[in-house]
Design a protein around this motif. Structure first.
Motif, PDB file in Angstrom:
ATOM      1  N   TRP A 266       0.835  -1.204   0.000  1.00  0.00           N
ATOM      2  CA  TRP A 266       0.000   0.000   0.000  1.00  0.00           C
ATOM      3  C   TRP A 266       0.869   1.252   0.000  1.00  0.00           C
ATOM      4  N   GLY A 267       0.310   2.319  -0.571  1.00  0.00           N
ATOM      5  CA  GLY A 267       1.053   3.564  -0.637  1.00  0.00           C
ATOM      6  C   GLY A 267       0.295   4.699   0.018  1.00  0.00           C
ATOM      7  N   VAL A 268       1.044   5.701   0.444  1.00  0.00           N
ATOM      8  CA  VAL A 268       0.424   6.930   0.926  1.00  0.00           C
ATOM      9  C   VAL A 268       0.844   8.048  -0.031  1.00  0.00           C
ATOM     10  N   LEU A 269      -0.148   8.808  -0.471  1.00  0.00           N
ATOM     11  CA  LEU A 269       0.091   9.898  -1.412  1.00  0.00           C
ATOM     12  C   LEU A 269      -0.112  11.214  -0.674  1.00  0.00           C
ATOM     13  N   HIS A 270       0.866  12.097  -0.767  1.00  0.00           N
ATOM     14  CA  HIS A 270       0.723  13.385  -0.080  1.00  0.00           C
ATOM     15  C   HIS A 270       1.464  14.463  -0.864  1.00  0.00           C
ATOM     16  N   ALA A 271       1.155  15.715  -0.566  1.00  0.00           N
ATOM     17  CA  ALA A 271       1.878  16.814  -1.213  1.00  0.00           C
ATOM     18  C   ALA A 271       3.325  16.789  -0.720  1.00  0.00           C
ATOM     19  N   GLY A 272       4.278  17.100  -1.620  1.00  0.00           N
ATOM     20  CA  GLY A 272       5.670  17.162  -1.193  1.00  0.00           C
ATOM     21  C   GLY A 272       5.854  18.177  -0.074  1.00  0.00           C
ATOM     22  N   LEU A 273       5.010  19.183  -0.085  1.00  0.00           N
ATOM     23  CA  LEU A 273       5.093  20.252   0.913  1.00  0.00           C
ATOM     24  C   LEU A 273       4.624  19.841   2.300  1.00  0.00           C
ATOM     25  N   GLU A 274       4.067  18.672   2.390  1.00  0.00           N
ATOM     26  CA  GLU A 274       3.574  18.186   3.689  1.00  0.00           C
ATOM     27  C   GLU A 274       4.771  17.909   4.609  1.00  0.00           C
ATOM     28  N   LEU A 275       4.771  18.505   5.778  1.00  0.00           N
ATOM     29  CA  LEU A 275       5.845  18.226   6.742  1.00  0.00           C
ATOM     30  C   LEU A 275       5.644  16.837   7.310  1.00  0.00           C
ATOM     31  N   HIS A 276       6.722  16.061   7.395  1.00  0.00           N
ATOM     32  CA  HIS A 276       6.573  14.711   7.950  1.00  0.00           C
ATOM     33  C   HIS A 276       7.894  14.228   8.507  1.00  0.00           C
ATOM     34  N   ARG A 277       7.803  13.212   9.339  1.00  0.00           N
ATOM     35  CA  ARG A 277       9.004  12.583   9.879  1.00  0.00           C
ATOM     36  C   ARG A 277       8.681  11.133  10.194  1.00  0.00           C
ATOM     37  N   ALA A 278       9.724  10.306  10.282  1.00  0.00           N
ATOM     38  CA  ALA A 278       9.508   8.915  10.690  1.00  0.00           C
ATOM     39  C   ALA A 278       9.965   8.800  12.135  1.00  0.00           C
ATOM     40  N   THR A 279       9.069   8.305  12.989  1.00  0.00           N
ATOM     41  CA  THR A 279       9.405   8.152  14.408  1.00  0.00           C
ATOM     42  C   THR A 279      10.349   6.951  14.564  1.00  0.00           C
ATOM     43  N   PRO A 280      11.070   6.866  15.684  1.00  0.00           N
ATOM     44  CA  PRO A 280      12.069   5.794  15.821  1.00  0.00           C
ATOM     45  C   PRO A 280      11.451   4.393  15.746  1.00  0.00           C
ATOM     46  N   ILE A 281      12.102   3.548  15.019  1.00  0.00           N
ATOM     47  CA  ILE A 281      11.654   2.150  14.919  1.00  0.00           C
ATOM     48  C   ILE A 281      12.166   1.432  16.171  1.00  0.00           C
ATOM     49  N   SER A 282      11.293   0.659  16.827  1.00  0.00           N
ATOM     50  CA  SER A 282      11.753   0.011  18.062  1.00  0.00           C
ATOM     51  C   SER A 282      11.990  -1.476  17.860  1.00  0.00           C
ATOM     52  N   GLN A 283      11.396  -2.022  16.824  1.00  0.00           N
ATOM     53  CA  GLN A 283      11.587  -3.443  16.556  1.00  0.00           C
ATOM     54  C   GLN A 283      11.379  -3.748  15.076  1.00  0.00           C
ATOM     55  N   GLY A 284      12.166  -4.694  14.546  1.00  0.00           N
ATOM     56  CA  GLY A 284      11.968  -5.171  13.186  1.00  0.00           C
ATOM     57  C   GLY A 284      12.576  -4.264  12.125  1.00  0.00           C
ATOM     58  N   ARG A 285      11.992  -4.334  10.935  1.00  0.00           N
ATOM     59  CA  ARG A 285      12.494  -3.521   9.818  1.00  0.00           C
ATOM     60  C   ARG A 285      11.330  -2.987   8.995  1.00  0.00           C
ATOM     61  N   ARG A 286      11.555  -1.858   8.356  1.00  0.00           N
ATOM     62  CA  ARG A 286      10.542  -1.269   7.454  1.00  0.00           C
ATOM     63  C   ARG A 286      11.244  -0.845   6.177  1.00  0.00           C
ATOM     64  N   HIS A 287      10.748  -1.324   5.058  1.00  0.00           N
ATOM     65  CA  HIS A 287      11.381  -1.082   3.761  1.00  0.00           C
ATOM     66  C   HIS A 287      10.352  -0.424   2.847  1.00  0.00           C
ATOM     67  N   ASN A 288      10.615   0.788   2.388  1.00  0.00           N
ATOM     68  CA  ASN A 288       9.640   1.510   1.563  1.00  0.00           C
ATOM     69  C   ASN A 288      10.267   2.016   0.276  1.00  0.00           C
ATOM     70  N   LEU A 289       9.426   2.105  -0.741  1.00  0.00           N
ATOM     71  CA  LEU A 289       9.841   2.724  -2.006  1.00  0.00           C
ATOM     72  C   LEU A 289       9.204   4.108  -2.050  1.00  0.00           C
ATOM     73  N   ILE A 290      10.044   5.112  -2.284  1.00  0.00           N
ATOM     74  CA  ILE A 290       9.547   6.491  -2.283  1.00  0.00           C
ATOM     75  C   ILE A 290       9.633   7.053  -3.704  1.00  0.00           C
ATOM     76  N   LEU A 291       8.551   7.621  -4.162  1.00  0.00           N
ATOM     77  CA  LEU A 291       8.547   8.284  -5.470  1.00  0.00           C
ATOM     78  C   LEU A 291       8.308   9.772  -5.242  1.00  0.00           C
ATOM     79  N   TRP A 292       9.354  10.562  -5.432  1.00  0.00           N
ATOM     80  CA  TRP A 292       9.202  12.021  -5.354  1.00  0.00           C
ATOM     81  C   TRP A 292       8.801  12.468  -6.766  1.00  0.00           C
ATOM     82  N   CYS A 293       7.520  12.721  -6.948  1.00  0.00           N
ATOM     83  CA  CYS A 293       7.019  13.019  -8.299  1.00  0.00           C
ATOM     84  C   CYS A 293       7.042  14.529  -8.554  1.00  0.00           C
ATOM     85  N   ARG A 294       7.479  14.867  -9.752  1.00  0.00           N
ATOM     86  CA  ARG A 294       7.662  16.287 -10.088  1.00  0.00           C
ATOM     87  C   ARG A 294       6.800  16.719 -11.256  1.00  0.00           C
TER      88      ARG A 294
END
Ligand SMILES: O=C(O)CCC(=O)C(=O)O
Ligand SMILES: [Fe+2]
Length: 345
Positions: A266-294
């Motif tokens: 699944w993907g999340v679509l948002h404006a590039g201007l949206e402020l965001h951050r990833a909180t600390p991972i405490s267990q396991g792994r997370r692997h994502n594909l990011i498309l910065w669309c222009r």
């Protein structure tokens, strides 16, 4: 690229902050001495980090070309089929239906997709929907692991993630991501976020990988993207903590913060201007594909990083930022690849 890439938005890990830096140490200290003291970080450490990062950015386009050449000569893909979009087996039915529906005019399309659970509006301006099948995610992860294990050179995908891979350097663009972005994501993005993009005509694609164990990346500081629209797709992992939290637009941030948890594929679509951050991972792994669309129709007037008319500096196809106006200053060309045809960027 916009000249601001070499002067702005440097993330200094020891200070956990972004800074502007033109290469002039004295004026940097004049502006930030007090702030650095308040943060309790060493001026010399911060300057050393800034100088190193600036050099890296100046050399980055040329180094990218060199990596591409080595990869082309020395890397044998484990799963060659994953480099070419096979719509029926790589894209979830829900995504293909969503795109087919969104090609049609009419306001009911969005509410209909929500009712059929192939589209969710997590908060105004933040949408999630299915994109990739499990089978595709498996193959992509397998191919990326194989590349990682090959020991061939790779670079950090952005100023904050040390792990992950720039997809264009491996050759994923022409037959996999170009059709995905231009024929599928473009339809959804122009429909769901019309205030932020016109036609999507270029993109930067990379992976991010967070791992609680070992020396992995653990979190990502607050930022906005060098993109009109971002599609962030989870391609694997099970994890605790470590989700992306959204805070509203950088130009008018207004709460409350909202956290998105993605299912695999699944993907999340948002404006590039949206402020965001990833909180600390405490267990396991997370692997994502990011498309910065222009969308050049938007960014030619306003660089999303410096919020000014872009000062376009020619570079090569691996480092362009999607501008299509002529260069403003030929003399400041950065490691330009004369053999490529994209003179403007
Ligand atoms: O951790 C994530 O999934 C978000 C990554 C991100 O925001 C970025 O690389 O721009
Ligand atoms: Fe981001």
């Amino acid at each position: 690229m916009c000249q601001c890439r070499t002067t702005q938005n440097y993330f200094v890990r020891s200070a956990e902050k972004h800074f502007s830096y033109t290469g002039d140490d004295a004026s940097f200290l004049e502006e930030h001495r007090q702030e650095l003291q308040d943060l309790g970080v060493s001026e010399e450490e911060v300057l050393k980090d800034l100088r190193r990062q600036r050099q890296e950015r100046l050399k980055a386009p040329e180094e990218s070309l060199q990596r591409v050449q080595r990869i082309q000569n020395e890397y044998t893909p484990l799963r060659p089929e994953v480099y070419k979009l096979d719509e029926l087996s790589y894209l979830q039915d829900g995504f293909r239906q969503l795109v087919a529906e969104m090609r049609k005019p009419g306001a009911k399309v969005i509410s209909g997709a929500k009712e059929r659970k192939i589209l969710e509006e997590v908060r105004p301006g933040i949408w999630t929907f299915p994109v990739f099948t499990e089978a595709f995610c498996d193959q992509l992860e397998c191919e990326l692991r194989n590349f990682h294990d090959s020991g061939l050179p790779r670079t950090a995908p952005n100023t904050m993630n040390r792990f992950g891979i720039i997809m264009s350097e491996l050759g994923f663009c022409e037959h996999l991501l170009d059709p995905l972005v231009f024929e599928y994501v473009n339809v959804v993005a122009t429909r769901l976020l019309p205030a932020f993009c016109e036609c999507l005509d270029s993109y930067r694609a990379f992976t991010v990988l967070y791992e609680a164990e070992r020396d992995g990346d653990k979190e990502l500081a607050m930022h906005y993207d060098n993109a009109e629209v971002t599609l962030n797709i989870n391609i694997g992992g099970t994890w605790d903590g470590g989700n992306v939290v959204y805070y509203g637009l950088a130009t008018s941030a207004e709460g409350p913060p909202m956290e998105a948890t993605l299912r695999r594929g699944w993907g999340v679509l948002h404006a590039g201007l949206e402020l965001h951050r990833a909180t600390p991972i405490s267990q396991g792994r997370r692997h994502n594909l990011i498309l910065w669309c222009r969308s050049s129709g938007v960014r030619n007037d306003l660089c999303p990083m410096c919020f000014k008319q872009p000062i376009v500096v020619p570079t090569n196809r691996y480092y362009h930022e999607g501008f299509t106006v002529p260069p403003c200053d030929q003399s400041s060309s950065i490691s330009r690849d004369m053999s490529t045809d994209d003179l403007y960027d």
